[in-house]
Motif scaffolding. Structure first.
Motif, short mmCIF file in Angstrom:
data_model
loop_
_atom_site.label_atom_id
_atom_site.label_comp_id
_atom_site.label_asym_id
_atom_site.label_seq_id
_atom_site.Cartn_x
_atom_site.Cartn_y
_atom_site.Cartn_z
N ASN A 82 0.81 -1.23 0.00
CA ASN A 82 0.00 0.00 0.00
C ASN A 82 0.84 1.28 0.00
N HIS A 83 2.00 1.25 0.66
CA HIS A 83 2.88 2.43 0.65
C HIS A 83 3.74 2.38 -0.61
N GLN A 84 3.71 3.44 -1.40
CA GLN A 84 4.52 3.50 -2.63
C GLN A 84 5.25 4.82 -2.67
N GLY A 134 1.53 -3.09 17.46
CA GLY A 134 1.46 -3.02 16.00
C GLY A 134 2.12 -4.25 15.40
N ALA A 135 1.49 -4.79 14.37
CA ALA A 135 2.02 -6.01 13.76
C ALA A 135 1.88 -5.95 12.23
N GLY A 136 1.93 -4.74 11.69
CA GLY A 136 1.83 -4.57 10.25
C GLY A 136 3.19 -4.67 9.57
N GLN A 138 5.53 -2.56 8.83
CA GLN A 138 6.68 -1.88 9.43
C GLN A 138 7.19 -2.57 10.70
N SER A 139 6.32 -3.31 11.37
CA SER A 139 6.66 -3.79 12.71
C SER A 139 7.89 -4.71 12.72
N ALA A 140 8.03 -5.54 11.70
CA ALA A 140 9.16 -6.46 11.65
C ALA A 140 10.48 -5.68 11.51
N TRP A 158 1.34 -6.63 21.39
CA TRP A 158 -0.12 -6.50 21.32
C TRP A 158 -0.46 -5.86 19.99
N ASN A 159 -1.59 -6.26 19.42
CA ASN A 159 -2.05 -5.62 18.18
C ASN A 159 -3.57 -5.57 18.17
N PRO A 160 -4.14 -4.46 17.69
CA PRO A 160 -5.61 -4.39 17.67
C PRO A 160 -6.25 -5.52 16.86
N HIS A 161 -5.50 -6.05 15.89
CA HIS A 161 -6.00 -7.20 15.13
C HIS A 161 -5.12 -8.40 15.50
N PRO A 162 -5.60 -9.23 16.46
CA PRO A 162 -4.73 -10.29 17.01
C PRO A 162 -4.27 -11.30 15.95
N GLU A 163 -5.06 -11.44 14.88
CA GLU A 163 -4.68 -12.41 13.85
C GLU A 163 -3.36 -12.05 13.16
N MET A 164 -2.90 -10.80 13.36
CA MET A 164 -1.64 -10.37 12.72
C MET A 164 -0.42 -10.63 13.61
N LEU A 165 -0.66 -11.09 14.87
CA LEU A 165 0.46 -11.20 15.82
C LEU A 165 1.54 -12.20 15.39
N SER A 196 5.50 1.75 19.21
CA SER A 196 4.14 1.66 18.66
C SER A 196 4.19 2.04 17.19
N ILE A 197 3.61 1.19 16.35
CA ILE A 197 3.66 1.40 14.90
C ILE A 197 2.37 0.85 14.29
N THR A 198 1.28 1.63 14.49
CA THR A 198 -0.03 1.25 13.97
C THR A 198 -0.62 2.43 13.18
N SER A 199 -1.78 2.19 12.60
CA SER A 199 -2.51 3.25 11.89
C SER A 199 -3.65 3.78 12.76
N ALA A 200 -3.50 3.76 14.07
CA ALA A 200 -4.60 4.09 14.98
C ALA A 200 -4.98 5.57 14.91
N ALA A 218 7.14 6.29 19.55
CA ALA A 218 5.80 6.36 18.93
C ALA A 218 5.99 6.65 17.46
N MET A 219 5.82 5.62 16.60
CA MET A 219 6.23 5.73 15.20
C MET A 219 5.06 5.73 14.22
N GLY A 220 3.84 5.42 14.67
CA GLY A 220 2.74 5.25 13.73
C GLY A 220 2.11 6.56 13.28
N THR A 221 2.11 7.57 14.15
CA THR A 221 1.37 8.80 13.85
C THR A 221 2.19 9.73 12.96
N ASP A 222 1.75 9.82 11.69
CA ASP A 222 2.47 10.66 10.73
C ASP A 222 1.50 11.53 9.93
N THR A 223 0.28 11.68 10.44
CA THR A 223 -0.77 12.42 9.73
C THR A 223 -1.68 13.06 10.76
P1 NAD Z 1 0.09 -1.89 7.86
O1 NAD Z 1 -1.12 -1.52 7.09
O2 NAD Z 1 0.95 -2.98 7.35
O3 NAD Z 1 -0.31 -2.27 9.38
C1 NAD Z 1 -1.21 -1.45 10.10
C2 NAD Z 1 -1.06 -1.65 11.60
O4 NAD Z 1 -1.99 -0.77 12.25
C3 NAD Z 1 -1.45 -3.04 12.07
O5 NAD Z 1 -0.79 -3.28 13.29
C4 NAD Z 1 -2.95 -2.92 12.26
O6 NAD Z 1 -3.46 -3.89 13.16
C5 NAD Z 1 -3.04 -1.53 12.85
N1 NAD Z 1 -4.31 -0.85 12.54
C6 NAD Z 1 -4.93 -0.75 11.34
N2 NAD Z 1 -6.04 0.01 11.46
C7 NAD Z 1 -6.11 0.39 12.75
C8 NAD Z 1 -7.01 1.18 13.50
N3 NAD Z 1 -8.07 1.75 12.94
N4 NAD Z 1 -6.77 1.37 14.83
C9 NAD Z 1 -5.66 0.83 15.41
N5 NAD Z 1 -4.76 0.09 14.74
C10 NAD Z 1 -4.99 -0.15 13.44
O7 NAD Z 1 0.89 -0.54 8.04
P2 NAD Z 1 2.46 -0.33 8.26
O8 NAD Z 1 3.14 -0.19 6.96
O9 NAD Z 1 2.97 -1.33 9.24
O10 NAD Z 1 2.45 1.13 8.93
C11 NAD Z 1 1.99 1.32 10.25
C12 NAD Z 1 1.87 2.80 10.52
O11 NAD Z 1 3.16 3.40 10.46
C13 NAD Z 1 1.00 3.56 9.52
O12 NAD Z 1 0.19 4.46 10.25
C14 NAD Z 1 2.01 4.33 8.69
O13 NAD Z 1 1.48 5.50 8.13
C15 NAD Z 1 3.06 4.62 9.73
N6 NAD Z 1 4.38 4.93 9.20
C16 NAD Z 1 5.08 5.89 9.84
C17 NAD Z 1 6.35 6.24 9.38
C18 NAD Z 1 7.15 7.28 10.11
O14 NAD Z 1 8.18 7.71 9.61
N7 NAD Z 1 6.75 7.69 11.27
C19 NAD Z 1 6.89 5.60 8.26
C20 NAD Z 1 6.15 4.58 7.65
C21 NAD Z 1 4.90 4.25 8.13
#
Ligand code: NAD
Length: 320
Positions: A82-84, A134-136, A138-140, A158-165, A196-200, A218-223
Motif C-alpha cells: 500500500n505504501h509506494q 502493532g504487527a503490520g 513496518q513492525s518487523a 499486542w495488536n488491535p488485530h490479534p490475527e496479525m500477531l 508503537s507502529i499502527t494506523s490508529a 511512537a512511530m505510527g502517527t504521521d498524519t
Molecule cells: P500496515 O497496514 O501494514 O499495518 C497497520 C497496523 O496498524 C497493524 O498493526 C494494524 O493492526 C493496525 N491498525 C490498522 N487500522 C487500525 C485502527 N483503525 N486502529 C488501530 N490500529 C490499526 O501498516 P504499516 O506499513 O505497518 O504502517 C503502520 C503505521 O506506520 C502507519 O500508520 C504508517 O502511516 C506509519 N508509518 C510511519 C512512518 C514514520 O516515519 N513515522 C513511516 C512509515 C509508516
C-alpha cells in the motif's frame, strides 16, 4: 541521472548503514545544518489515495531532494504494497536531477533506524523487555532494528488485530528472542522499551498502563488525526522528536499540544541528544520519541544507496 531500482535496494542497503545515515542526519538537523521543507499530503480523491512530498536540504552532506509518494489502500488487487514512494536527489550546486531511487524498502529501513536511534540514546539502563504495539508491514523492521542496537531478553506484543500477531512471533523467532502476546496493561508494565507502529486514530497505550522507567518510540502517527498514546502519558513524559514542526502538526504530540497539556518548548530534537547538547534520559521516568518521519531521512538513506550502487555498478545511467 542515476536510477537505482527498488529491486536492488535489499542487496545494497544494510540496517547498519541506515542507522548511521539517520543518526548523522538527526545530528545535522539539531545543529541547524540541515532542514526539512513543509510536508505536502493530499487526499487526491482517487482510489482513496493519500499522496504527497517530503523534502529538505542537508547543507553538511549537500543532499537536496524529495520523496514523492503515499498510501494506496487498495493496492493488494495490483499485487503491490500500500505504501509506494520514490526518492529524487538533485545536485545542490546546479539543481540538475541527480538520482531516482526506489523508496519503499528505504522507508521501512529509515523509519526503523529512527526508533533505533532513539532507543540507543534514551532506553533505560539495563532495558531487557521490548514491547511491540502493532504487527503490520513496518513492525518487523522496527523489531529487527531495535534488537540490533540493544540486547533485549524478550519481546512482548499486542495488536488491535490479534490475527496479525504471528508476524511479531516470527520476527522474534528469527532474532532468537522469546515472544509472548500480552494485553496492554501487561505490556505497559513489563516493557522497558515500547515501539508503537499502527494506523490508529485513537489512543491505545494509556497513562495508567505505563510504569517506568520506560522509553516509548511512537512511530505510527504521521498524519493529522492519527493517535497512539494517551495525551496524559505524553504530558508526564520527557519528550523528543525528529522535527518539532511536524511533531506538533502531524505527529503524536499534536494531541497533547491541541489539548493545552504541553508546550512546544517541552519537545527536544533527538539530534540534540546525539550531539550531546541535551542530556537525554538523565533520570526521567518516561521518555517518548515522536518519530514523524522527515524528508531528510529519506534523502540520507537514498544518498547512501546511490553511493553503494555506483560502487557495485548497479546504478543505471539515463539522460534526462
Ligand atoms: P500496515 O497496514 O501494514 O499495518 C497497520 C497496523 O496498524 C497493524 O498493526 C494494524 O493492526 C493496525 N491498525 C490498522 N487500522 C487500525 C485502527 N483503525 N486502529 C488501530 N490500529 C490499526 O501498516 P504499516 O506499513 O505497518 O504502517 C503502520 C503505521 O506506520 C502507519 O500508520 C504508517 O502511516 C506509519 N508509518 C510511519 C512512518 C514514520 O516515519 N513515522 C513511516 C512509515 C509508516
Amino acid at each position: 541521472m542515476l536510477v537505482v531500482a527498488e529491486k536492488e535496494i535489499g542487496g545494497l542497503m544494510t540496517p547498519e548503514a541506515a542507522f548511521d545515515a539517520i543518526e548523522q542526519v538527526f545530528a545535522a538537523m539539531a545543529s541547524d545544518k540541515a532542514y526539512n521543507f513543509p510536508v505536502v499530503r493530499e487526499a487526491i480523491g482517487h482510489e482513496d489515495a493519500l499522496y504527497g512530498f517530503k523534502g529538505g536540504f542537508d547543507g553538511a552532506a549537500l543532499t537536496l531532494g524529495l520523496k514523492a509518494g503515499g498510501y494506496w489502500p487498495n493496492n493488494q488487487k495490483h499485487g503491490l504494497i500500500n505504501h509506494q514512494s520514490t526518492i529524487f536527489l538533485f545536485d545542490a550546486d546546479t539543481g540538475r536531477v541527480a538520482a531516482a531511487v526506489g523508496g519503499n524498502l528505504l522507508t521501512a529501513l529509515r523509519t526503523a533506524a529512527a526508533s533505533a536511534v532513539s532507543i540507543k540514546h534514551l532506553a533505560p539502563k539495563g532495558a531487557k523487555v521490548l514491547g511491540m504495539i502493532g504487527a503490520g508491514h513496518q513492525s518487523a523492521f522496527q523489531m529487527r532494528a531495535a534488537a540490533r542496537i540493544h540486547r533485549f531478553d524478550k519481546v512482548i506484543g499486542w495488536n488491535p488485530h490479534p490475527e496479525m500477531l504471528s508476524r511479531l512471533a516470527d520476527t522474534a523467532a528469527e532474532l532468537d528472542l522469546p515472544f509472548e502476546a500480552v494485553d496492554l496493561p501487561r505490556l505497559g508494565a513489563e516493557a522497558d522499551v515500547i515501539i508503537s507502529i499502527t494506523s490508529a486514530f485513537s489512543p491505545m497505550l494509556l497513562d495508567a498502563h505505563v510504569t517506568g522507567p520506560t522509553h516509548i518510540a511512537a512511530m505510527g502517527t504521521d498524519t493529522k488525526g492519527k493517535q497512539e498514546l494517551d495525551p496524559a502519558l505524553v504530558a508526564r513524559a520527557r519528550l523528543y522528536t525528529d522535527e518539532i514542526a511536524q511533531s506538533v502538526s502531524i505527529g503524536e504530540f499534536q494531541h497533547a499540544i491541541a489539548a493545552g497539556l504541553i508546550a512546544e518548548e517541552a519537545i527536544t530534537q533527538i539530534g540534540a541528544v546525539v550531539n550531546g547538547t541535551h542530556p537525554g534520559r538523565d533520570g526521567a521516568e518516561v521518555t517518548i520519541f515522536d518519530g514523524t518521519g522527515v524528508g531528510l531521512q529519506d534523502l540520507a538513506v537514498a544518498a547512501k544507496v546511490v553511493e553503494l550502487a555506483e560502487r557495485k555498478g548497479l546504478a543505471q545511467k539515463v539522460e534526462i
